[in-house]
Design a protein around this motif. Sequence first.
Motif, PDB file in Angstrom:
ATOM      1  N   VAL A 400       0.903  -1.336   0.005  1.00  0.00           N
ATOM      2  CA  VAL A 400      -0.010  -0.146   0.151  1.00  0.00           C
ATOM      3  C   VAL A 400       0.851   1.086   0.180  1.00  0.00           C
ATOM      4  N   PRO A 401       0.843   2.225  -0.838  1.00  0.00           N
ATOM      5  CA  PRO A 401       1.614   3.241  -1.084  1.00  0.00           C
ATOM      6  C   PRO A 401       1.575   4.096   0.192  1.00  0.00           C
ATOM      7  N   LEU A 402       0.558   4.335   0.990  1.00  0.00           N
ATOM      8  CA  LEU A 402       0.415   5.410   1.937  1.00  0.00           C
ATOM      9  C   LEU A 402      -0.499   4.862   2.845  1.00  0.00           C
ATOM     10  N   VAL A 403      -0.105   4.795   4.056  1.00  0.00           N
ATOM     11  CA  VAL A 403      -1.056   4.335   5.318  1.00  0.00           C
ATOM     12  C   VAL A 403      -1.083   5.558   6.417  1.00  0.00           C
ATOM     13  N   LEU A 404      -1.993   5.987   6.854  1.00  0.00           N
ATOM     14  CA  LEU A 404      -2.199   7.096   7.930  1.00  0.00           C
ATOM     15  C   LEU A 404      -3.033   6.414   9.203  1.00  0.00           C
ATOM     16  N   LEU A 405      -2.380   7.090  10.071  1.00  0.00           N
ATOM     17  CA  LEU A 405      -2.843   6.613  11.488  1.00  0.00           C
ATOM     18  C   LEU A 405      -3.026   8.015  12.285  1.00  0.00           C
ATOM     19  N   PRO A 406      -3.992   8.340  12.720  1.00  0.00           N
ATOM     20  CA  PRO A 406      -4.245   9.273  13.554  1.00  0.00           C
ATOM     21  C   PRO A 406      -3.945   9.101  15.019  1.00  0.00           C
ATOM     22  N   GLN A 407      -3.382  10.242  15.593  1.00  0.00           N
ATOM     23  CA  GLN A 407      -2.775  10.347  16.895  1.00  0.00           C
ATOM     24  C   GLN A 407      -3.559  11.332  17.692  1.00  0.00           C
ATOM     25  N   GLU A 408      -3.405  10.658  18.957  1.00  0.00           N
ATOM     26  CA  GLU A 408      -4.120  11.417  20.153  1.00  0.00           C
ATOM     27  C   GLU A 408      -4.001  12.883  20.188  1.00  0.00           C
ATOM     28  N   ASP A 409      -2.773  13.538  19.662  1.00  0.00           N
ATOM     29  CA  ASP A 409      -2.580  14.742  19.914  1.00  0.00           C
ATOM     30  C   ASP A 409      -3.072  15.630  18.512  1.00  0.00           C
ATOM     31  N   GLN A 443      -4.144  19.920   5.652  1.00  0.00           N
ATOM     32  CA  GLN A 443      -5.174  20.099   6.675  1.00  0.00           C
ATOM     33  C   GLN A 443      -6.355  19.367   6.722  1.00  0.00           C
ATOM     34  N   ASP A 444      -6.737  19.220   5.300  1.00  0.00           N
ATOM     35  CA  ASP A 444      -8.208  18.316   5.022  1.00  0.00           C
ATOM     36  C   ASP A 444      -8.016  16.840   5.317  1.00  0.00           C
ATOM     37  N   LEU A 445      -6.762  16.501   4.793  1.00  0.00           N
ATOM     38  CA  LEU A 445      -6.451  15.054   4.893  1.00  0.00           C
ATOM     39  C   LEU A 445      -6.305  14.789   6.304  1.00  0.00           C
ATOM     40  N   VAL A 446      -5.792  15.558   7.326  1.00  0.00           N
ATOM     41  CA  VAL A 446      -5.584  15.340   8.637  1.00  0.00           C
ATOM     42  C   VAL A 446      -6.835  15.356   9.279  1.00  0.00           C
ATOM     43  N   LEU A 448      -9.700  14.442   8.066  1.00  0.00           N
ATOM     44  CA  LEU A 448     -10.392  13.392   7.566  1.00  0.00           C
ATOM     45  C   LEU A 448     -10.122  12.122   8.290  1.00  0.00           C
ATOM     46  N   CYS A 449      -8.724  12.072   8.980  1.00  0.00           N
ATOM     47  CA  CYS A 449      -8.373  10.756   9.729  1.00  0.00           C
ATOM     48  C   CYS A 449      -9.359  10.977  11.036  1.00  0.00           C
ATOM     49  N   PHE A 450      -9.609  12.022  11.381  1.00  0.00           N
ATOM     50  CA  PHE A 450     -10.554  12.166  12.637  1.00  0.00           C
ATOM     51  C   PHE A 450     -12.059  12.382  12.268  1.00  0.00           C
ATOM     52  N   HIS A 451     -12.439  11.973  11.105  1.00  0.00           N
ATOM     53  CA  HIS A 451     -13.849  11.856  10.749  1.00  0.00           C
ATOM     54  C   HIS A 451     -14.652  10.858  11.523  1.00  0.00           C
ATOM     55  N   PRO A 452     -15.680  11.220  12.208  1.00  0.00           N
ATOM     56  CA  PRO A 452     -16.516  10.275  13.022  1.00  0.00           C
ATOM     57  C   PRO A 452     -16.674   8.902  12.478  1.00  0.00           C
ATOM     58  N   ASN A 453     -16.793   8.759  10.922  1.00  0.00           N
ATOM     59  CA  ASN A 453     -16.778   7.441  10.190  1.00  0.00           C
ATOM     60  C   ASN A 453     -15.748   7.050   9.536  1.00  0.00           C
ATOM     61  N   ALA A 454     -14.507   7.458  10.088  1.00  0.00           N
ATOM     62  CA  ALA A 454     -13.145   7.082   9.367  1.00  0.00           C
ATOM     63  C   ALA A 454     -12.835   5.958   9.978  1.00  0.00           C
ATOM     64  N   GLY A 455     -11.915   5.187   9.326  1.00  0.00           N
ATOM     65  CA  GLY A 455     -11.426   3.905   9.891  1.00  0.00           C
ATOM     66  C   GLY A 455      -9.982   4.184  10.606  1.00  0.00           C
ATOM     67  N   ASN A 456     -10.049   3.052  11.527  1.00  0.00           N
ATOM     68  CA  ASN A 456      -8.747   3.052  12.453  1.00  0.00           C
ATOM     69  C   ASN A 456      -7.278   3.372  11.671  1.00  0.00           C
ATOM     70  N   LEU A 457      -7.347   2.835  10.751  1.00  0.00           N
ATOM     71  CA  LEU A 457      -6.465   3.238   9.673  1.00  0.00           C
ATOM     72  C   LEU A 457      -6.991   3.393   8.423  1.00  0.00           C
ATOM     73  N   LEU A 458      -6.217   4.658   7.721  1.00  0.00           N
ATOM     74  CA  LEU A 458      -6.582   4.978   6.317  1.00  0.00           C
ATOM     75  C   LEU A 458      -5.691   4.486   5.326  1.00  0.00           C
ATOM     76  N   ILE A 459      -6.037   3.806   4.423  1.00  0.00           N
ATOM     77  CA  ILE A 459      -4.833   3.423   3.265  1.00  0.00           C
ATOM     78  C   ILE A 459      -4.997   4.391   1.723  1.00  0.00           C
ATOM     79  N   SER A 460      -4.038   4.723   1.020  1.00  0.00           N
ATOM     80  CA  SER A 460      -4.333   5.325   0.043  1.00  0.00           C
ATOM     81  C   SER A 460      -3.365   5.001  -0.966  1.00  0.00           C
TER      82      SER A 460
END
Length: 788
Positions: A400-409, A443-446, A448-460
Amino acid sequence: MNRTRLASRLLGVKLPVGEAEHPGLIILQIDGLSRSQFEYAIEKGNLPFLSKLMRRGHFTLESFYSGVPSTTPAVQGEIFYGVRAAVPGFQFLHRESGKVMRMYEAESAAAIEAELRERGEQPLLEGGCGYSNIYRAGTAFSRYCSQDLASTELVRRVNPLKWLVLGLVYLPKLLRMAGLALLEFAIALADAVKGFYERENVLSELIFVPARVVVCILLREAIRFRILLDIERGVPVIHGNFLGYDEQSHRRGPRSAFAHWTLKGIDRAIRDIFRAGDHSAYRDYEVIVHSDHGQEHTIPYERKYGRELHSAVAEVFSTGPMAGTEVWMRRRSELLGDTMGRFRNLMGMQSDSVASGTPQPESQIIVTAMGPLGHIYLPRPLASEELENYALELVKSAGVPLVLLPQEDGTVRAFNGRGQWSLPTHAAEVLGASHPFLAEVTQDLVALCFHPNAGNLLISGWDPEGEPLSFPMENGAHCGPGSEETRGFLLVPDRIRRWHHARLPATGTRVRGEDLRKIGLHFLGRDGTREERVAERLQRDRELPLRVMTYNIHSCVGLDGKVRPERVARVINHFDPDIIAVQEVDCHRLRSRGYDQAQLIADHLRMTHVFHAMFEEQRERYGIALFSRHPFTTIRADYLTEADPRLFREARGAIWVKVEPEGGKPFHFVNTHFGLGRAERVRQADELLGERWLGTVPADEPVVVAGDFNSGPRSRALQRLRQRFRDVQLAVPGHVPIPTFSSACPLLRIDHVFVSEHFTVEGVDQPFSPVARIASDHLPLCAELTLR
């Protein structure tokens, strides 16, 4: 009697009478066409009508930023309701209901729109009509605007004889549709036989043929016809979405010849809609054309790695804390993006089965990846270190070219083939330093990672240093943060462009959905008082040339018979002139609705003006006017020759002012309107040059004379004027003089600007936009002058 009006009567559609007080807005969306592909289509001649409007200055091309995710449900949620990232993707898990949403399905769209109504503001299309959109946005139906125009109601109303007449009226159009449908069918059949995609057999491909014909050909023509009916009905706001390019681009790629071929049909549909709106007898329509997003040319994941994403994800999660947990994912690789789903939805068919069993979010790993952006939903929370290990494996083992993981901060950890990064800090390393909207897309991608219906991991599938991937089998894709998929286009008319540039500063570089919404609401007068006046100007640069214009406005009566002073003002404002000489101006005349036209135009332009009447009868007056951005003193406003009722001759006169630009050299400016008789024009020229007028001006003082002289360049009247002044159209090397009358087919050069030797003529121009051609029976003439 045009075909659409006849069709309206045959279909029993009630048409309005009179004229609407407020203008109407038509927004046309070409789904999936990026700005670069739009420019390529213009270059290749695939959008000839839009290209012509751009050349004539009616439309200005701007960039439209889709936001992230770059998908229609998110963009339209922002346009229609003012909510950014209304959904986290085209397909996603709705955590509250536990259902996997696919946004072309009526149930999914209705559920999300109910949330938008609660979160958002007044829907943009309230009281209007929308076609082929995700959301109804205030309209009666998501596809058809009102029950009065529903298909079952139309069938009930129209008897067989009327259907026969309607078929005969539209026979050429029906034959063309049939031909296009057969062509699309033949090409699709050839693709199927060749087995263009090895994963799909011939029978599977043939199933999609009727879906493509319906979505790409028949739906486009249905939208065109419906919008034409809406214009006849005077609907205040209309939105239509043309899907053909997007669907073909998914299959063949955004730059493919056939995807671009579909643009020709869309261009013809837009041409018909534009012309119908331009000639509407009931309402003044403006048209905005835009795309909601672009598309990236992609490699299907399965083709690159030889296995489906489902199996790759299952392998990654087969170890560690999620070992033994079943992975649920939509398994079938569609070759046409979501065309089949759209087709089923349009035809009222049940949704297809896309995965074995119903997803169980509480016990399964749910993967939604309809496009180049996907979400992985875990049935239980994991420690940060465990999530990072899975993210690394998705990049390393699954490719997978890009994986995103939201952080608590509030930041996001990003993993790609070049290492680990933090967003928004390392935006260039993750998204590419050349991205046209780097700061905003990050800014929008960050977010999106905290969207209420986003996954625990995002793949792109986005990789700025490699060719992007898409998780389904498609050659063109969108939904992610790529530079092409987030950069659509916007064509906005001059009437609207000036307002949003003055009042929405960010739109100087791009327009996004919420900006387009504000533009639409303001134009429709739904955000308070509708303001069409030009914006307050800063002090003009003294080094810029002086712009002067002459314009016979025909009492503001256009070739369509409508009295529209504000339309004339828009034509004037197109060139942003400093001084304007205007002829045939009405003041409080019944024939032109009693308007004080000079005052209305001056208010619109925010200029000082002077009016001189050639005819007066009680309160009614008719004459000439002069508008100026610079201070001026009126020296004389008088007749050149008196009226002569015996010879049916009107009084003719002039306005003479001395203009005093702040910090600049003063000069004389004269506006005049000569008569129709040859002899009287010669007398008027002699009078203007005589001792009562310009004969007293010292030789060292600059003079500009402009107006409608009703005389060609070889006439005796103009020969007298050229003894002292220069014709600006003859003073520019290489310039071919341009006629100004009539506006519909300019043949005669009777409107002129003359200048003394103190001026250098930098250029001569003339608008030939659709608005200029219809606003008056003359075209304006504009000259740029430098005072030596």
